[in-house]
Scaffold this motif. Structure first.
Motif, PDB file in Angstrom:
ATOM      1  N   PHE A  81     -66.810  25.954  36.275  1.00 44.18           N
ATOM      2  CA  PHE A  81     -66.204  24.679  36.714  1.00 44.18           C
ATOM      3  C   PHE A  81     -67.447  24.010  37.683  1.00 44.18           C
ATOM      4  O   PHE A  81     -67.885  22.773  37.477  1.00 44.18           O
ATOM      5  CB  PHE A  81     -64.945  24.642  37.532  1.00 44.18           C
ATOM      6  CG  PHE A  81     -64.316  23.336  38.172  1.00 44.18           C
ATOM      7  CD1 PHE A  81     -64.085  22.254  37.131  1.00 44.18           C
ATOM      8  CD2 PHE A  81     -64.421  22.954  39.551  1.00 44.18           C
ATOM      9  CE1 PHE A  81     -63.528  21.027  37.650  1.00 44.18           C
ATOM     10  CE2 PHE A  81     -63.969  22.025  39.681  1.00 44.18           C
ATOM     11  CZ  PHE A  81     -63.462  21.088  38.802  1.00 44.18           C
ATOM     12  N   LEU A  82     -67.795  24.591  38.568  1.00 42.85           N
ATOM     13  CA  LEU A  82     -68.973  24.321  39.499  1.00 42.85           C
ATOM     14  C   LEU A  82     -70.190  24.364  38.681  1.00 42.85           C
ATOM     15  O   LEU A  82     -71.110  23.281  38.776  1.00 42.85           O
ATOM     16  CB  LEU A  82     -68.770  25.209  40.625  1.00 42.85           C
ATOM     17  CG  LEU A  82     -70.337  25.075  41.516  1.00 42.85           C
ATOM     18  CD1 LEU A  82     -70.381  23.528  42.170  1.00 42.85           C
ATOM     19  CD2 LEU A  82     -70.371  26.030  42.681  1.00 42.85           C
ATOM     20  N   GLY A  83     -70.415  25.296  37.913  1.00 41.80           N
ATOM     21  CA  GLY A  83     -71.931  25.429  37.272  1.00 41.80           C
ATOM     22  C   GLY A  83     -71.899  24.138  36.121  1.00 41.80           C
ATOM     23  O   GLY A  83     -73.195  23.659  36.027  1.00 41.80           O
ATOM     24  N   ALA A  84     -70.977  23.503  35.587  1.00 38.69           N
ATOM     25  CA  ALA A  84     -71.185  22.469  34.788  1.00 38.69           C
ATOM     26  C   ALA A  84     -71.315  21.198  35.539  1.00 38.69           C
ATOM     27  O   ALA A  84     -72.154  20.542  35.137  1.00 38.69           O
ATOM     28  CB  ALA A  84     -69.821  22.264  34.021  1.00 38.69           C
ATOM     29  N   GLU A  85     -70.831  21.383  36.674  1.00 36.22           N
ATOM     30  CA  GLU A  85     -71.387  20.185  37.440  1.00 36.22           C
ATOM     31  C   GLU A  85     -72.806  20.133  38.086  1.00 36.22           C
ATOM     32  O   GLU A  85     -73.596  19.214  38.079  1.00 36.22           O
ATOM     33  CB  GLU A  85     -70.375  19.719  38.630  1.00 36.22           C
ATOM     34  CG  GLU A  85     -70.695  18.848  39.692  1.00 36.22           C
ATOM     35  CD  GLU A  85     -70.662  17.197  38.980  1.00 36.22           C
ATOM     36  OE1 GLU A  85     -71.211  16.191  39.542  1.00 36.22           O
ATOM     37  OE2 GLU A  85     -69.782  17.265  37.736  1.00 36.22           O
ATOM     38  N   LEU A  86     -73.269  21.334  38.249  1.00 30.23           N
ATOM     39  CA  LEU A  86     -74.470  21.395  38.496  1.00 30.23           C
ATOM     40  C   LEU A  86     -75.480  21.099  37.549  1.00 30.23           C
ATOM     41  O   LEU A  86     -76.332  20.367  37.789  1.00 30.23           O
ATOM     42  CB  LEU A  86     -74.796  23.152  39.074  1.00 30.23           C
ATOM     43  CG  LEU A  86     -74.239  23.288  40.526  1.00 30.23           C
ATOM     44  CD1 LEU A  86     -74.150  25.018  40.435  1.00 30.23           C
ATOM     45  CD2 LEU A  86     -75.187  22.819  41.571  1.00 30.23           C
ATOM     46  N   VAL A  87     -75.155  21.708  36.401  1.00 29.50           N
ATOM     47  CA  VAL A  87     -75.713  21.258  34.934  1.00 29.50           C
ATOM     48  C   VAL A  87     -75.935  19.834  34.892  1.00 29.50           C
ATOM     49  O   VAL A  87     -77.022  19.225  34.539  1.00 29.50           O
ATOM     50  CB  VAL A  87     -75.192  22.187  34.019  1.00 29.50           C
ATOM     51  CG1 VAL A  87     -75.537  21.502  32.768  1.00 29.50           C
ATOM     52  CG2 VAL A  87     -75.440  23.265  33.734  1.00 29.50           C
ATOM     53  N   ARG A  88     -74.699  19.108  35.011  1.00 24.43           N
ATOM     54  CA  ARG A  88     -74.776  17.663  34.745  1.00 24.43           C
ATOM     55  C   ARG A  88     -75.657  17.040  35.634  1.00 24.43           C
ATOM     56  O   ARG A  88     -76.435  16.114  35.222  1.00 24.43           O
ATOM     57  CB  ARG A  88     -73.319  17.111  34.870  1.00 24.43           C
ATOM     58  CG  ARG A  88     -73.100  15.557  34.632  1.00 24.43           C
ATOM     59  CD  ARG A  88     -71.738  15.217  35.251  1.00 24.43           C
ATOM     60  NE  ARG A  88     -71.714  15.130  36.481  1.00 24.43           N
ATOM     61  CZ  ARG A  88     -72.140  13.952  37.331  1.00 24.43           C
ATOM     62  NH1 ARG A  88     -72.971  13.058  36.467  1.00 24.43           N
ATOM     63  NH2 ARG A  88     -72.069  13.967  38.281  1.00 24.43           N
ATOM     64  N   GLN A  89     -75.690  17.204  36.987  1.00 23.51           N
ATOM     65  CA  GLN A  89     -76.360  16.481  38.077  1.00 23.51           C
ATOM     66  C   GLN A  89     -77.866  16.847  38.031  1.00 23.51           C
ATOM     67  O   GLN A  89     -78.654  15.940  38.243  1.00 23.51           O
ATOM     68  CB  GLN A  89     -75.803  16.897  39.502  1.00 23.51           C
ATOM     69  CG  GLN A  89     -74.472  16.370  39.875  1.00 23.51           C
ATOM     70  CD  GLN A  89     -74.254  16.433  41.293  1.00 23.51           C
ATOM     71  OE1 GLN A  89     -75.011  16.575  42.177  1.00 23.51           O
ATOM     72  NE2 GLN A  89     -73.028  16.423  41.674  1.00 23.51           N
ATOM     73  N   SER A  90     -78.196  17.905  37.676  1.00 26.74           N
ATOM     74  CA  SER A  90     -79.793  18.386  37.325  1.00 26.74           C
ATOM     75  C   SER A  90     -80.258  17.776  36.012  1.00 26.74           C
ATOM     76  O   SER A  90     -81.176  17.243  36.376  1.00 26.74           O
ATOM     77  CB  SER A  90     -79.629  20.124  37.208  1.00 26.74           C
ATOM     78  OG  SER A  90     -79.229  20.633  38.450  1.00 26.74           O
ATOM     79  N   ALA A  91     -79.507  17.697  35.186  1.00 26.50           N
ATOM     80  CA  ALA A  91     -79.880  17.036  33.922  1.00 26.50           C
ATOM     81  C   ALA A  91     -79.965  15.314  33.985  1.00 26.50           C
ATOM     82  O   ALA A  91     -80.971  14.962  33.738  1.00 26.50           O
ATOM     83  CB  ALA A  91     -79.017  17.202  32.718  1.00 26.50           C
ATOM     84  N   THR A  92     -79.062  14.976  34.725  1.00 24.99           N
ATOM     85  CA  THR A  92     -79.167  13.329  35.147  1.00 24.99           C
ATOM     86  C   THR A  92     -80.336  13.189  36.010  1.00 24.99           C
ATOM     87  O   THR A  92     -80.873  12.202  35.865  1.00 24.99           O
ATOM     88  CB  THR A  92     -77.809  12.964  36.110  1.00 24.99           C
ATOM     89  OG1 THR A  92     -76.759  13.241  35.114  1.00 24.99           O
ATOM     90  CG2 THR A  92     -77.795  11.646  36.330  1.00 24.99           C
ATOM     91  N   ALA A  93     -80.627  14.123  36.727  1.00 22.76           N
ATOM     92  CA  ALA A  93     -81.791  13.832  37.766  1.00 22.76           C
ATOM     93  C   ALA A  93     -83.273  14.022  37.005  1.00 22.76           C
ATOM     94  O   ALA A  93     -84.300  14.015  37.599  1.00 22.76           O
ATOM     95  CB  ALA A  93     -81.919  14.850  38.723  1.00 22.76           C
ATOM     96  N   GLY A  94     -83.123  14.577  35.699  1.00 19.58           N
ATOM     97  CA  GLY A  94     -84.294  14.538  34.962  1.00 19.58           C
ATOM     98  C   GLY A  94     -84.905  15.811  35.072  1.00 19.58           C
ATOM     99  O   GLY A  94     -86.440  16.178  34.696  1.00 19.58           O
ATOM    100  N   GLU A  95     -84.344  16.875  35.534  1.00 19.67           N
ATOM    101  CA  GLU A  95     -84.900  18.292  35.665  1.00 19.67           C
ATOM    102  C   GLU A  95     -84.848  18.894  34.235  1.00 19.67           C
ATOM    103  O   GLU A  95     -84.369  18.467  33.341  1.00 19.67           O
ATOM    104  CB  GLU A  95     -84.044  19.276  36.609  1.00 19.67           C
ATOM    105  CG  GLU A  95     -83.688  18.424  37.846  1.00 19.67           C
ATOM    106  CD  GLU A  95     -85.071  18.226  38.730  1.00 19.67           C
ATOM    107  OE1 GLU A  95     -86.265  18.384  38.477  1.00 19.67           O
ATOM    108  OE2 GLU A  95     -84.942  17.486  40.047  1.00 19.67           O
ATOM    109  N   VAL A  96     -85.847  20.075  34.064  1.00 19.03           N
ATOM    110  CA  VAL A  96     -85.631  20.954  32.788  1.00 19.03           C
ATOM    111  C   VAL A  96     -84.555  21.868  33.255  1.00 19.03           C
ATOM    112  O   VAL A  96     -84.837  22.526  34.315  1.00 19.03           O
ATOM    113  CB  VAL A  96     -87.079  21.555  32.590  1.00 19.03           C
ATOM    114  CG1 VAL A  96     -86.946  22.544  31.495  1.00 19.03           C
ATOM    115  CG2 VAL A  96     -88.177  20.644  32.639  1.00 19.03           C
ATOM    116  N   VAL A  97     -83.528  21.883  32.363  1.00 20.68           N
ATOM    117  CA  VAL A  97     -82.257  22.762  32.783  1.00 20.68           C
ATOM    118  C   VAL A  97     -82.183  23.553  31.874  1.00 20.68           C
ATOM    119  O   VAL A  97     -81.919  23.525  30.754  1.00 20.68           O
ATOM    120  CB  VAL A  97     -81.058  21.664  33.190  1.00 20.68           C
ATOM    121  CG1 VAL A  97     -79.741  22.698  33.556  1.00 20.68           C
ATOM    122  CG2 VAL A  97     -81.272  20.807  34.056  1.00 20.68           C
TER     123      VAL A  97
END
Length: 274
Positions: A11-27
């Motif tokens: 649950f938390l990991g999915a939100e971390l993935v979403r925010q990181s990808a939205t910020a343009g990071e390589v995830v």
């Protein structure tokens, strides 16, 4: 920035993935059995109990930042030993480590806990989380260890699903009136974790919501938000059961909140905001 989310399908990991990808990071994100659905993310199978697999994966991806959100409440090796494996691999590859811990490291005897309070867990899960903290800080003194509380979203969290089940007759059980935590919204927590990852902070940080509420009050907030009847929610006292774990635990987040741009909202606020 190259960021690896360990436990990215949770649950938390999915939100971390979403925010990181939205910020343009390589995830990249790890999963034990089922990959997530976020596009543009490398989903990598990983069992954190396997030290060699952890070292190999982190070495191959070469992250700048590792956020470890992996745990299993009933599994010491995943929660404690797995955290040490991640810390060894992150430190050995020069990655910045943010480790997610829990208010379960405290007994509740003191009720309110500052960041310098010594853990005194009263459940196997709390003991595993406390052991993980010790291992992470010994392996990598520059790591950030973030204690948090009950994680809530706009639906989809275990507590919200349980409330829905109780209100609709699909689940059995009660919501405890004496089990008090400081629930945090998953978006706030993920933003704070990523903000700390991009800072020069180290050591223990408390990141939880501004309101201390019981699981029963929180359940009623969920029900009202989602158009369910709060009167259908059964209540009880955890003190009347033999369930291990603390009753009233409130994380004092004032010191960390002063360092963050992210505002840690309370449940009474984020449950009524749409």
């Amino acid at each position: 920035m190259r960021i690896l989310i360990v436990g990215g399908s949770g649950f938390l990991g999915a939100e971390l993935v979403r925010q990181s990808a939205t910020a343009g990071e390589v995830v990249a994100a790890t999963c034990l059995t089922r990959p997530g659905t976020a596009a543009g993310v490398d989903w990598l199978p990983l069992d954190v109990r396997d030290r060699t697999a952890v070292v190999d994966l982190i070495g191959a991806f070469g992250p700048d930042v590792v956020v470890n959100a992996a745990y299993r409440q009933s599994d010491w090796v995943t929660t404690a030993t797995g955290a040490a494996h991640v810390a060894v691999a992150a430190f050995g590859n020069g990655a910045r480590l943010v480790h997610v811990s829990s208010d379960a490291v405290f007994s509740g005897r003191a009720v309110t806990y500052a960041e310098d309070c010594v853990p005194d867990p009263v459940s196997p899960y709390g003991a595993a989380k406390a052991a993980a903290e010790v291992a992470v800080r010994a392996i990598d003194p520059a790591a950030v260890v973030v204690r948090t509380s009950l994680i809530i979203g706009d639906g989809g969290s275990p507590h919200e699903d349980f409330v829905h089940g109780l209100a609709t007759g699909g689940a059995q059980g009660v919501l405890f009136t004496d089990d008090v935590r400081c629930p945090v919204h998953v978006r706030d927590l993920a933003a704070a974790l990523l903000e700390l990852a991009n800072s020069d902070r180290a050591g223990i940080h408390h990141v939880a919501g501004a309101d201390a509420v019981s699981r029963y009050e929180l359940g009623r907030l969920v029900a009202r938000r989602d158009g369910l009847d709060p009167a259908r929610l059964p209540s009880g006292r955890r003190a009347d059961t033999d369930l291990p774990g603390p009753l009233d635990v409130r994380l004092d987040c004032a010191l960390t909140q002063r360092q963050l741009r992210t505002r840690l909202r309370g449940a009474r606020e984020f449950m009524t905001a749409r």
